[in-house]
Design a protein around this motif. Structure first.
Motif, PDB file in Angstrom:
ATOM      1  N   GLY A  12      80.042   1.369  65.710  1.00 22.93           N
ATOM      2  CA  GLY A  12      79.581   2.528  64.943  1.00 22.93           C
ATOM      3  C   GLY A  12      79.955   2.419  63.480  1.00 22.93           C
ATOM      4  N   GLY A  13      78.962   2.661  62.618  1.00 26.93           N
ATOM      5  CA  GLY A  13      79.200   2.615  61.163  1.00 26.93           C
ATOM      6  C   GLY A  13      79.101   4.000  60.550  1.00 26.93           C
ATOM      7  N   GLY A  14      79.537   5.025  61.316  1.00 24.20           N
ATOM      8  CA  GLY A  14      79.602   6.389  60.787  1.00 24.20           C
ATOM      9  C   GLY A  14      80.953   6.606  60.119  1.00 24.20           C
ATOM     10  N   HIS A  15      81.333   7.863  59.988  1.00 22.15           N
ATOM     11  CA  HIS A  15      82.553   8.188  59.230  1.00 22.15           C
ATOM     12  C   HIS A  15      83.810   7.729  59.956  1.00 22.15           C
ATOM     13  N   ALA A  16      83.790   7.797  61.294  1.00 17.69           N
ATOM     14  CA  ALA A  16      84.937   7.318  62.065  1.00 17.69           C
ATOM     15  C   ALA A  16      84.980   5.788  62.020  1.00 17.69           C
ATOM     16  N   GLY A  17      83.827   5.173  62.252  1.00 12.72           N
ATOM     17  CA  GLY A  17      83.756   3.710  62.336  1.00 12.72           C
ATOM     18  C   GLY A  17      84.164   3.038  61.033  1.00 12.72           C
ATOM     19  N   THR A  35      76.678  -1.711  64.120  1.00 14.61           N
ATOM     20  CA  THR A  35      75.964  -0.470  63.835  1.00 14.61           C
ATOM     21  C   THR A  35      74.490  -0.668  64.167  1.00 14.61           C
ATOM     22  N   LEU A  36      73.809   0.431  64.487  1.00 13.91           N
ATOM     23  CA  LEU A  36      72.403   0.299  64.885  1.00 13.91           C
ATOM     24  C   LEU A  36      71.510   0.018  63.690  1.00 13.91           C
ATOM     25  N   ASN A  37      71.954   0.417  62.492  1.00 14.19           N
ATOM     26  CA  ASN A  37      71.176   0.143  61.283  1.00 14.19           C
ATOM     27  C   ASN A  37      72.143  -0.045  60.115  1.00 14.19           C
ATOM     28  N   GLU A 123      73.104  -3.301  68.953  1.00 15.47           N
ATOM     29  CA  GLU A 123      73.644  -2.274  69.846  1.00 15.47           C
ATOM     30  C   GLU A 123      74.614  -2.913  70.832  1.00 15.47           C
ATOM     31  N   VAL A 124      75.828  -2.403  70.883  1.00  7.99           N
ATOM     32  CA  VAL A 124      76.763  -2.873  71.912  1.00  7.99           C
ATOM     33  C   VAL A 124      76.425  -2.113  73.190  1.00  7.99           C
ATOM     34  N   ILE A 125      76.177  -2.866  74.272  1.00  3.43           N
ATOM     35  CA  ILE A 125      75.778  -2.175  75.507  1.00  3.43           C
ATOM     36  C   ILE A 125      76.836  -2.274  76.607  1.00  3.43           C
ATOM     37  N   THR A 155      80.548   6.282  68.681  1.00  9.16           N
ATOM     38  CA  THR A 155      79.074   6.341  68.769  1.00  9.16           C
ATOM     39  C   THR A 155      78.480   7.650  68.231  1.00  9.16           C
ATOM     40  N   GLY A 156      79.328   8.579  67.773  1.00  9.45           N
ATOM     41  CA  GLY A 156      78.834   9.801  67.134  1.00  9.45           C
ATOM     42  C   GLY A 156      77.881  10.591  68.022  1.00  9.45           C
ATOM     43  N   THR A 157      76.697  10.898  67.492  1.00 11.84           N
ATOM     44  CA  THR A 157      75.717  11.673  68.272  1.00 11.84           C
ATOM     45  C   THR A 157      74.678  10.752  68.919  1.00 11.84           C
ATOM     46  N   ARG A 179      68.448   5.846  69.609  1.00  9.76           N
ATOM     47  CA  ARG A 179      69.751   6.189  70.178  1.00  9.76           C
ATOM     48  C   ARG A 179      70.362   4.957  70.848  1.00  9.76           C
ATOM     49  N   SER A 180      71.605   5.052  71.312  1.00  8.50           N
ATOM     50  CA  SER A 180      72.180   3.975  72.129  1.00  8.50           C
ATOM     51  C   SER A 180      72.312   4.478  73.551  1.00  8.50           C
ATOM     52  N   GLU A 181      72.234   3.547  74.496  1.00  6.92           N
ATOM     53  CA  GLU A 181      72.223   3.978  75.902  1.00  6.92           C
ATOM     54  C   GLU A 181      73.214   3.222  76.772  1.00  6.92           C
ATOM     55  N   GLY A 375      86.047  10.024  66.595  1.00  7.69           N
ATOM     56  CA  GLY A 375      84.876  10.712  66.036  1.00  7.69           C
ATOM     57  C   GLY A 375      84.209  11.675  66.997  1.00  7.69           C
ATOM     58  N   ASN A 376      82.920  11.946  66.742  1.00  2.00           N
ATOM     59  CA  ASN A 376      82.180  12.893  67.571  1.00  2.00           C
ATOM     60  C   ASN A 376      82.211  12.520  69.048  1.00  2.00           C
ATOM     61  N   PHE A 377      82.366  11.233  69.322  1.00  6.81           N
ATOM     62  CA  PHE A 377      82.431  10.752  70.704  1.00  6.81           C
ATOM     63  C   PHE A 377      83.626  11.383  71.429  1.00  6.81           C
ATOM     64  N   THR A 381      83.548  17.757  65.725  1.00  4.53           N
ATOM     65  CA  THR A 381      82.380  17.849  64.874  1.00  4.53           C
ATOM     66  C   THR A 381      82.861  17.746  63.438  1.00  4.53           C
ATOM     67  N   GLY A 382      82.096  17.090  62.592  1.00  5.97           N
ATOM     68  CA  GLY A 382      82.474  16.982  61.179  1.00  5.97           C
ATOM     69  C   GLY A 382      82.823  15.569  60.770  1.00  5.97           C
ATOM     70  N   TYR A 383      82.433  15.246  59.537  1.00  8.74           N
ATOM     71  CA  TYR A 383      82.691  13.907  58.998  1.00  8.74           C
ATOM     72  C   TYR A 383      84.195  13.657  58.845  1.00  8.74           C
TER      73      TYR A 383
HETATM   74  P1  FAD Z   1      78.129   9.112  63.384  1.00  8.59           P
HETATM   75  O1  FAD Z   1      78.220   9.452  61.966  1.00  8.59           O
HETATM   76  O2  FAD Z   1      77.090   9.776  64.215  1.00  8.59           O
HETATM   77  O3  FAD Z   1      77.962   7.541  63.492  1.00  8.59           O
HETATM   78  C1  FAD Z   1      77.735   6.891  64.706  1.00  8.59           C
HETATM   79  C2  FAD Z   1      77.496   5.424  64.444  1.00  8.59           C
HETATM   80  O4  FAD Z   1      77.505   4.715  65.662  1.00  8.59           O
HETATM   81  C3  FAD Z   1      76.184   5.070  63.778  1.00  8.59           C
HETATM   82  O5  FAD Z   1      76.441   4.159  62.750  1.00  8.59           O
HETATM   83  C4  FAD Z   1      75.366   4.387  64.881  1.00  8.59           C
HETATM   84  O6  FAD Z   1      74.473   3.433  64.382  1.00  8.59           O
HETATM   85  C5  FAD Z   1      76.474   3.737  65.661  1.00  8.59           C
HETATM   86  N1  FAD Z   1      76.248   3.443  67.080  1.00  8.59           N
HETATM   87  C6  FAD Z   1      76.112   4.319  68.092  1.00  8.59           C
HETATM   88  N2  FAD Z   1      76.032   3.668  69.273  1.00  8.59           N
HETATM   89  C7  FAD Z   1      76.143   2.349  68.996  1.00  8.59           C
HETATM   90  C8  FAD Z   1      76.167   1.173  69.783  1.00  8.59           C
HETATM   91  N3  FAD Z   1      76.092   1.221  71.106  1.00  8.59           N
HETATM   92  N4  FAD Z   1      76.278  -0.036  69.167  1.00  8.59           N
HETATM   93  C9  FAD Z   1      76.385  -0.117  67.820  1.00  8.59           C
HETATM   94  N5  FAD Z   1      76.392   0.986  67.031  1.00  8.59           N
HETATM   95  C10 FAD Z   1      76.279   2.184  67.605  1.00  8.59           C
HETATM   96  N6  FAD Z   1      78.997  18.154  61.627  1.00  8.59           N
HETATM   97  C11 FAD Z   1      79.497  19.282  61.117  1.00  8.59           C
HETATM   98  O7  FAD Z   1      80.667  19.327  60.766  1.00  8.59           O
HETATM   99  N7  FAD Z   1      78.762  20.395  61.011  1.00  8.59           N
HETATM  100  C12 FAD Z   1      77.477  20.391  61.374  1.00  8.59           C
HETATM  101  O8  FAD Z   1      76.829  21.407  61.274  1.00  8.59           O
HETATM  102  C13 FAD Z   1      76.917  19.215  61.888  1.00  8.59           C
HETATM  103  N8  FAD Z   1      75.642  19.192  62.267  1.00  8.59           N
HETATM  104  C14 FAD Z   1      75.082  18.036  62.696  1.00  8.59           C
HETATM  105  C15 FAD Z   1      73.745  18.028  63.018  1.00  8.59           C
HETATM  106  C16 FAD Z   1      73.131  16.887  63.446  1.00  8.59           C
HETATM  107  C17 FAD Z   1      71.686  16.934  63.787  1.00  8.59           C
HETATM  108  C18 FAD Z   1      73.854  15.711  63.568  1.00  8.59           C
HETATM  109  C19 FAD Z   1      73.197  14.437  64.026  1.00  8.59           C
HETATM  110  C20 FAD Z   1      75.209  15.712  63.272  1.00  8.59           C
HETATM  111  C21 FAD Z   1      75.828  16.883  62.837  1.00  8.59           C
HETATM  112  N9  FAD Z   1      77.169  16.966  62.498  1.00  8.59           N
HETATM  113  C22 FAD Z   1      77.718  18.096  61.997  1.00  8.59           C
HETATM  114  C23 FAD Z   1      78.070  15.970  62.944  1.00  8.59           C
HETATM  115  C24 FAD Z   1      78.382  14.894  61.974  1.00  8.59           C
HETATM  116  O9  FAD Z   1      77.265  14.151  61.712  1.00  8.59           O
HETATM  117  C25 FAD Z   1      79.394  14.075  62.688  1.00  8.59           C
HETATM  118  O10 FAD Z   1      80.533  14.862  62.870  1.00  8.59           O
HETATM  119  C26 FAD Z   1      79.830  12.821  62.020  1.00  8.59           C
HETATM  120  O11 FAD Z   1      78.758  12.096  61.541  1.00  8.59           O
HETATM  121  C27 FAD Z   1      80.589  12.045  63.058  1.00  8.59           C
HETATM  122  O12 FAD Z   1      80.903  10.790  62.621  1.00  8.59           O
HETATM  123  P2  FAD Z   1      80.981   9.625  63.678  1.00  8.59           P
HETATM  124  O13 FAD Z   1      81.500   8.469  62.938  1.00  8.59           O
HETATM  125  O14 FAD Z   1      81.709  10.084  64.872  1.00  8.59           O
HETATM  126  O15 FAD Z   1      79.491   9.370  64.152  1.00  8.59           O
END
Ligand code: FAD
Length: 616
Positions: A12-17, A35-37, A123-125, A155-157, A179-181, A375-377, A381-383
């Protein structure tokens, strides 16, 4: 097919990753980030903002530990504010509007420039385990295998993500991204429970179709607060005055807005019964607010620009899962938005979460060695919450891979510690968000002293360099010297008819400021802006912090008493069945954590202390 070998894999390349991968690589572990993209590393899925109540403090804690989020927002923010300035310092927190695109580009560049860090778009499966139930490799969708010693899943959302817009639904991880599955199957196979959580986001509006003349202006602060101690001016939490910033705008929902929502409630994905996942209580959709607060005549909407080079505007407070045609009607019922055009529709998303009670406070799973979640996983909730967990998971994954002892953050030293302790001991029934009220140490866990609280740990892990740590020590020393001086010096102050003598330090508890000392009493005062501010806050709060510190001490004693990982609770006399069951399930690492588990009474804690031979 095995193609390469790494110490740590971050999924995952989101805020946690990002924070996990950077911390791990910076600590010397050869790290791969999947990361998926790759273009979307650091993408803000929802609002274009970093910080906020408690969250802003977390960003400064991440910065004190050597993380990146604070620097990223300082470099790409377009408006900065200190929230809660009418309340005490203890609950103030910085917040900034981000230029979304620049934030993402900044993070991608930092990851690309990081030594020891490799980025892979795939995608890591699956995660492969060794004979000892430890992580040994990860497998991608195309059948490539990478040998690893530790894995951080973020994996966030995205895991089994399902988007809802009214009665339309389609699989996606975030706004039309795949999405990832595969990983869900890995978790099922290894007996992890999976929960479904949901969240939502508003539509994005075309700025050219907003009538700003009828809106309230919401400007940034001057001087603006910054998040990182290390951005210019170095060694402070404030930018220089006069920084160029953009405005946000305020409008309100109307009775017509509420009527449109009430009439179409059955067409929302949630109230229509399509969504089963649990949503965030503290980030509710507009339909939730209208249903839960029927007496409220209007709800505030902040119109926030998504960046400097885009016409997209984020209407904060208007997330919805209504069908798109109703969204148009709803948005156009709001002053200033009568002719608004929607660029992207609002949507809700449902995704898989593994309960964080499956984790130690190091964020390693109890079932599988070398497997970490953040992270969200984990149901947050929240960056900022995601990034705070990410840095801890990344540090511990690197320590695991390098064969070193793990670390964990205590509740009495950081909000990150409060969050991780809440998550791992109490679990989540709904998306978890941080608040200052979640901490029993909130007078001490302030935004202004994050660097003083955590720099030592960051430096010890190799995430802050010697130069940075020496600056913090120098500043800390200066604060202490001034404190001692002000505690020795006495002044005479007129009180009623008489004159009374006080130490200079006491004046701060009576709301005197540093400037008063200079102007009214002729005392010399520090030059360094951070020393000045911190000295004033610390002396003002000292009696209260002292009281809090005593409580901390008591708790720390419990906190430091370790419980063996393989503790057999059936052998502990005096525990109720409920306590035995909960302790065996939660596996707390210290008596302090055990004491906070719901249902663990003082009597159970006494029984534990007797068993561990620690009762004084
Ligand atoms: P993400 O930022 O979701 O990153 C996940 C990463 O994992 C991505 O880079 C993706 O490519 C990667 N990934 C996933 N599966 C795989 C895999 N199998 N292999 C490789 N890569 C993979 N937060 C709030 O605080 N308030 C809000 O109101 C709010 N609303 C939201 C609304 C929506 C529609 C969405 C989508 C999110 C919302 N969030 C909100 C949540 C916020 O986006 C997350 O809290 C934050 O992005 C979490 O960071 P993360 O690193 O956990 O995951």
């Amino acid at each position: 097919m095995l193609v390469d070998e790494f110490d740590v894999a971050v999924i995952g390349g989101g805020h946690a990753g990002i924070e996990a991968a950077l911390a791990s690589a910076r600590m010397g572990a050869k790290t791969v980030l999947f990361t998926l993209n790759a273009d979307n590393i650091g993408q803000m899925s929802c609002n274009p903002a970093i910080g906020g109540i408690a969250k802003g403090i977390v960003v400064r804690e991440i910065d004190a530990l050597g993380g990146e989020m604070g620097k990223a927002i300082d470099n790409t923010g377009i408006q900065f504010k200190m929230l809660n300035t009418r309340k005490g310092k203890a609950v103030q927190s910085p917040r900034a509007q981000a230029d979304k695109k620049r934030y993402r580009e900044y993070m991608k560049k930092v990851c690309e420039g990081q030594e020891n860090l490799y980025i892979k778009q795939d995608e890591v499966i699956d995660i492969v385990l060794g004979s000892d139930n430890e992580v040994v490799a990860v497998k991608t969708k195309l059948g490539i295998e990478y040998k690893v010693k530790a894995v951080v899943v973020t994996t966030g959302t995205f895991l089994n993500g399902l988007i809802y817009i009214g009665d339309k639904t389609f699989p996606a991880g975030r706004a039309w991204e795949p999405r990832s599955e595969g990983l869900a199957e890995f978790y099922r196979r290894h007996g992890f429970p999976l929960l479904r959580f949901k969240t939502g986001t508003p539509a994005r509006l075309d700025s050219r179709t907003i009538d700003y003349s009828v809106l309230e202006r919401a400007p940034g602060d001057d001087p603006p607060p910054k998040f990182s101690f290390w951005t210019e001016p170095l060694g402070s939490y404030w930018f220089e005055p006069g920084k160029e910033q953009v405005d946000c705008w305020i409008t309100y929902t109307t009775p017509k807005t509420h009527e449109i929502i009430s009439k179409n409630l059955h067409r929302t994905a949630l109230y229509g019964g399509l969504i089963k996942g649990v949503g965030p209580r503290y980030c509710p959709s507009i339909e939730d607010k209208v249903v839960k607060f029927p007496d409220k005549a209007r709800h505030t909407v902040f119109l926030e620009p998504e960046g400097l080079d885009t016409i997209e505007v984020y209407p904060n407070g208007l997330s919805t899962s209504l069908p798109e045609e109703i969204q148009w009607e709803l948005y156009r019922s709001i002053p200033g938005l009568e002719r608004v055009e929607l660029i992207r529709p609002a949507y809700a998303i449902e995704y898989d979460v593994v309960p964080p009670t499956e984790l130690y406070p190091t964020l390693e799973t109890k079932k599988i060695r070398g497997l970490f979640h953040a992270g969200n996983f984990n149901g947050t909730t929240g960056y900022e919450e995601a990034a705070g967990q990410g840095i801890v998971a990344g540090i511990n994954a690197a320590l695991r891979a390098l064969g070193r002892e793990p670390i964990y953050l205590r509740r009495d030293e950081s909000y990150i510690g409060v969050m991780i302790d809440d998550l791992t001991t109490k679990g989540v029934l709904e998306p978890y968000r941080l608040f200052t009220s979640r901490s029993e140490f909130r007078l001490y866990l302030r935004q202004d002293n994050a660097i003083l609280r955590l720099a030592k740990l960051g430096h010890g892990l190799g995430l802050l360099n010697d130069e940075q740590f020496n600056l913090v020590k120098e500043i800390e020393g200066e604060i202490e010297r001034w404190k001692e001086f002000y505690k020795r010096e006495k002044v005479s102050v007129a009180v009623g008819e008489g004159i009374r003598s006080y130490t200079v330090a006491t004046l701060f508890t009576a709301d005197y400021t540093i400037e008063d000392l200079k102007e009214k009493f002729g005392y010399s005062v520090p030059e360094h802006p951070y020393v000045k501010e911190e000295l004033e806050i610390e002396l003002k709060y000292e009696p209260y912090i002292e009281r809090e510190r005593k409580l901390n001490e008591k708790l720390k004693r419990l906190e430091d008493i370790r419980i063996p990982e393989d503790m057999d609770y059936s052998k502990v006399h005096g525990l109720t069945n409920e306590a035995r069951e909960k302790l065996s399930k939660m596996k707390p690492l210290t008596v302090g954590q055990a004491a906070r588990i719901d249902g663990i009474t003082p009597a159970a804690v006494t029984a534990l202390l007797i068993y561990l031979g620690k009762l004084e």
